[in-house]
Write a protein that holds these residues in place. Sequence first.
Motif, PDB file in Angstrom:
ATOM      1  N   ASN A  15      -6.644   2.347   9.399  1.00 48.42           N
ATOM      2  CA  ASN A  15      -6.407   3.036   8.124  1.00 48.42           C
ATOM      3  C   ASN A  15      -5.690   4.368   8.342  1.00 48.42           C
ATOM      4  O   ASN A  15      -4.792   4.743   7.588  1.00 48.42           O
ATOM      5  N   ALA A  16      -6.110   5.083   9.383  1.00 47.03           N
ATOM      6  CA  ALA A  16      -5.480   6.375   9.677  1.00 47.03           C
ATOM      7  C   ALA A  16      -4.014   6.191  10.057  1.00 47.03           C
ATOM      8  O   ALA A  16      -3.151   6.989   9.681  1.00 47.03           O
ATOM      9  N   LEU A  58      -2.032   3.677   9.060  1.00 47.06           N
ATOM     10  CA  LEU A  58      -1.300   3.296   7.848  1.00 47.06           C
ATOM     11  C   LEU A  58      -1.124   4.499   6.928  1.00 47.06           C
ATOM     12  O   LEU A  58      -0.153   4.572   6.181  1.00 47.06           O
ATOM     13  N   ASN A  59      -2.060   5.424   6.987  1.00 44.77           N
ATOM     14  CA  ASN A  59      -2.020   6.596   6.104  1.00 44.77           C
ATOM     15  C   ASN A  59      -1.278   7.766   6.727  1.00 44.77           C
ATOM     16  O   ASN A  59      -1.341   8.881   6.221  1.00 44.77           O
ATOM     17  N   GLU A  94      -1.865   9.445   9.403  1.00 44.59           N
ATOM     18  CA  GLU A  94      -2.701  10.497   9.975  1.00 44.59           C
ATOM     19  C   GLU A  94      -2.647  10.470  11.496  1.00 44.59           C
ATOM     20  O   GLU A  94      -3.004  11.439  12.150  1.00 44.59           O
ATOM     21  N   ILE A  95      -2.280   9.334  12.048  1.00 50.15           N
ATOM     22  CA  ILE A  95      -2.039   9.252  13.488  1.00 50.15           C
ATOM     23  C   ILE A  95      -0.688   8.563  13.711  1.00 50.15           C
ATOM     24  O   ILE A  95      -0.151   7.915  12.795  1.00 50.15           O
ATOM     25  N   GLY A 124       0.599  11.015  -3.260  1.00 51.34           N
ATOM     26  CA  GLY A 124      -0.609  11.467  -2.589  1.00 51.34           C
ATOM     27  C   GLY A 124      -0.367  11.761  -1.125  1.00 51.34           C
ATOM     28  O   GLY A 124      -0.896  12.723  -0.584  1.00 51.34           O
ATOM     29  N   LEU A 125       0.463  10.938  -0.518  1.00 50.24           N
ATOM     30  CA  LEU A 125       0.758  11.139   0.902  1.00 50.24           C
ATOM     31  C   LEU A 125       1.388  12.500   1.134  1.00 50.24           C
ATOM     32  O   LEU A 125       1.114  13.171   2.125  1.00 50.24           O
ATOM     33  N   ASN A 146       2.340   2.647  -3.293  1.00 53.20           N
ATOM     34  CA  ASN A 146       1.367   3.194  -4.232  1.00 53.20           C
ATOM     35  C   ASN A 146       0.997   4.634  -3.970  1.00 53.20           C
ATOM     36  O   ASN A 146       0.328   5.260  -4.760  1.00 53.20           O
ATOM     37  N   ARG A 147       1.356   5.146  -2.813  1.00 55.43           N
ATOM     38  CA  ARG A 147       0.717   6.407  -2.442  1.00 55.43           C
ATOM     39  C   ARG A 147       1.674   7.500  -1.991  1.00 55.43           C
ATOM     40  O   ARG A 147       1.276   8.427  -1.314  1.00 55.43           O
ATOM     41  N   CYS A 192      -1.254  14.932   1.033  1.00 56.60           N
ATOM     42  CA  CYS A 192      -2.061  14.787   2.251  1.00 56.60           C
ATOM     43  C   CYS A 192      -1.300  15.353   3.450  1.00 56.60           C
ATOM     44  O   CYS A 192      -1.854  16.017   4.312  1.00 56.60           O
ATOM     45  N   VAL A 210       0.847  -1.199   0.000  1.00 54.25           N
ATOM     46  CA  VAL A 210       0.000   0.000   0.000  1.00 54.25           C
ATOM     47  C   VAL A 210       0.876   1.240   0.000  1.00 54.25           C
ATOM     48  O   VAL A 210       0.634   2.205  -0.712  1.00 54.25           O
ATOM     49  N   MET A 248     -11.337  -0.042  12.429  1.00 56.98           N
ATOM     50  CA  MET A 248     -10.840  -0.139  11.046  1.00 56.98           C
ATOM     51  C   MET A 248     -10.388   1.241  10.560  1.00 56.98           C
ATOM     52  O   MET A 248      -9.341   1.377   9.909  1.00 56.98           O
ATOM     53  N   THR A 249     -11.160   2.248  10.893  1.00 48.43           N
ATOM     54  CA  THR A 249     -10.793   3.619  10.522  1.00 48.43           C
ATOM     55  C   THR A 249      -9.482   4.011  11.194  1.00 48.43           C
ATOM     56  O   THR A 249      -8.609   4.629  10.575  1.00 48.43           O
TER      57      THR A 249
END
Lengths: 313, 529
Positions: B246-247, B249-250, B252-253, B10-11, B6-7, B14, B3, B242-243
Amino acid sequence: MLSYIGRRILATIPVVLTVAILVFALLRLTPGDPALIIAGDSATPSQLAEIREHMGIGKPIPVQFLLWAGQVARGDLGVSLHSRTPVVQMISGRIGPTLALATSTILLSTLIAIPLGVFAAWHRGTKVDRAIMAFSVLGFSVPIFVTGYALILLFAIKFAWVPVQGYKQLADGFWPFAQHLILPTLALSTGFVALIARITRSSILEVMGEDYIRTARAKGIKEHAVMLSHALRNSAVPIITILGISIALLISGVVVTESVFNLPGLGRLVVESVLARDYPLIQGLILLFSMVYIGVNLTIDVLYVVFDPRIRY
Amino acid sequence: MTVESNRTHGLRRCGVALAFALAAAAPLGAQTLNVVMASRLSVLDPVLTTAHQTRNHGYMIYDTLVATDAENKIRPQMASWNVSPDGKSYTFTLRDGLKWHDGAPVKAEDCVASIKRWAQQDKMGRQLMPLVTSMDVLNDKSFRIVMSTPGELMLAAIAKPSGLPLFMMPKRVADSPATKAITDYTGSGPFKFIASEFSPGVKVVYEKNKEYVPRQEPPSGMAGGKVANVDRVQWLSMADTMTAVNALLNNEIDYMETVPFDLMPVVQANDKVTLRAVDKMGNQPMYRFNQLHPPFDNKLIRQAAMYAIGQEDLLKAQVGNPEYYKTCAAVFGCGLQYASNGEADMIVPSNIAKAKELLKAANYDGAPVVILQATDIAMVNAIPVVMAQQLRQAGFKVTLQAMDFMTLVSRRANKEPISNGGWSIFVTAWHMSEIADPLRNYGVSASGDKAWFGWATAPQVESLREEFLMAPTEEKRKSIAEQLQKSMLQEGVTVPLGQIITASAYRKVLTGVLDTPAPIFWNIKKTGK
């Protein structure tokens, strides 16, 4: 018109009162004691009684109701049992994300669904019509959380165009605000687009067989003008009705959407307060939602008259 | 392809957006740790509730007199202590540099007031206070506790990291009634609570206490130097795990306190995130019978149920990954100070044949068994399902009733028979540090109508607990704990179900995450984004 609106407003008062009494009674009949949760397993019976006293839930239920009703009449919805924060403050602190999500969802749904429904009706029986209706069935059948997770996986995790979760106020800038609303709005709109598009299509098809449509066509008016000026306007009543129902349905929709996208709105507050048996907060929220329902119904009633002057109550 | 790969682009975008957003919320240049805790913080008074989130809040803003280190040894924290030769008198001396968040110095009178308020609510405190003959302020920096018996247990009580840890508060706050929530959150800990930014159910904000003077020793467990390396810590509430994953991995936290067992593979697959058990002690699932009504008012039938219920199947269903659970019979915590293995054959494996034999001997008449299942408690929500099936296999007539935890808490207080909303078994879980000895373990309660839910009657259990309280030596206490283990299980007072370890996950930009029984945020450094 004003007296008509006045009569409609007066008619809502008994509804609000009934809702208030029902909410109060139902909560007290539901199993669960917030004092037990707060005190934990260490509390003795006398300490539990003291905690209940401090929380104001040790008093007889009729006394609790009168106290609460008196407070509400003064615009005071009480204080959260757990956080000790005024309910009004908690609701006003959480209303922003819900309002933003609801507005963007209704706007997006309306802007997409009505043209889609008109287009499907216009091309009745064609592949386009069938495709739109197939999408409609799909959109209405897939639960919001499935759509939500799929959107997160694609646009937040894979492409990283938007964040997974969270909320930014408009004061933080338009783009951060919009960026955090895109996915929740898309997820929540899917069902409403489907619903409104179907109703729009069937309403238009119903009026397309009316004499005045045939007359309009006989007068040589172009088909798109017939569709927009004659068919759509005369289909407005069921469409407005479904828009009103959609706004009401949004309240249940935001609960799931706000959880999946971690929006700190009223939907999540409802779940949190119910699980914690935070009576004043639940009562405040249900009163607010009841007022919203009543307000929406009132607006719809008024709009009926605007769109169809033949309607009288 | 991962993952992450791929990003990247975008990251970056973000990240820019996130940076703008954070800049708006926090002082310019402030380093912020964004954390998702296992549950939301609703009660802010750490004396009023045993909720773990309130305890965690306590560790952020308050300090403790003494603390347990990584080896579970008691160490000085705010105070060091001297013991009189007879072991009954403890003199505590506050270290230099201690200040409340409002700048006032921490005084001995604050500590005495804090102990008194805490002891009204804490289970151990309530049992030990009758043994305290005096608690006197000697001067601004020292106070003395004198007991009628040697005071090692008092020291253990005030050092315990969970349940109700003893946090120091200013006297003006600690003088409040113990059952009334405090509204002044002045502490002396390494972080300050920012009340103006507190949004219940959304966000809790702490800022570094720049005046805090940490101990010189390196941090170890809950003890040692508490050095706050980040300017702000934000606890963000996320209703959906789940959120939260995801946060994380992204990006955001930064930190997630508890990763659900089923989502661990998703987290492990990401090379920018560390997944590990920060809390090595873990939790003990356990169950209690309702002994007021049939069928579990009969000792033989309770034993039949204990033989039927096997830990391995329950834990496998609940946790799945064997790295995160362990079967064990110890009532006082697997591998802990008072652990023993008495009656393990009755409660660890499932022995359906033996259960059937006992049911026959007891003339079980098919009286219904109602198991209460709290579906919203991630630590134990699957256990009752398997338990019900095991009991059915042995011949019990079982009904499983699913409900939210709040409802369970009310239902289990119901002493009526099943026909009037009563129950037969409920399952719950404790942190190991909360059940580690007979005084703090709620399961060691068998005084009939006055006992903890289930209302067991076993006079020998009660008298052994009293003996434990008065025992003069550690050797004697261990011997009593062993006897208690056997009595508890023979009588079916409380039945442990092994050990469950949870894992935390954090971005690899974080260093200095300590192994502790409660999540703490001192010592953590954040490098990069």
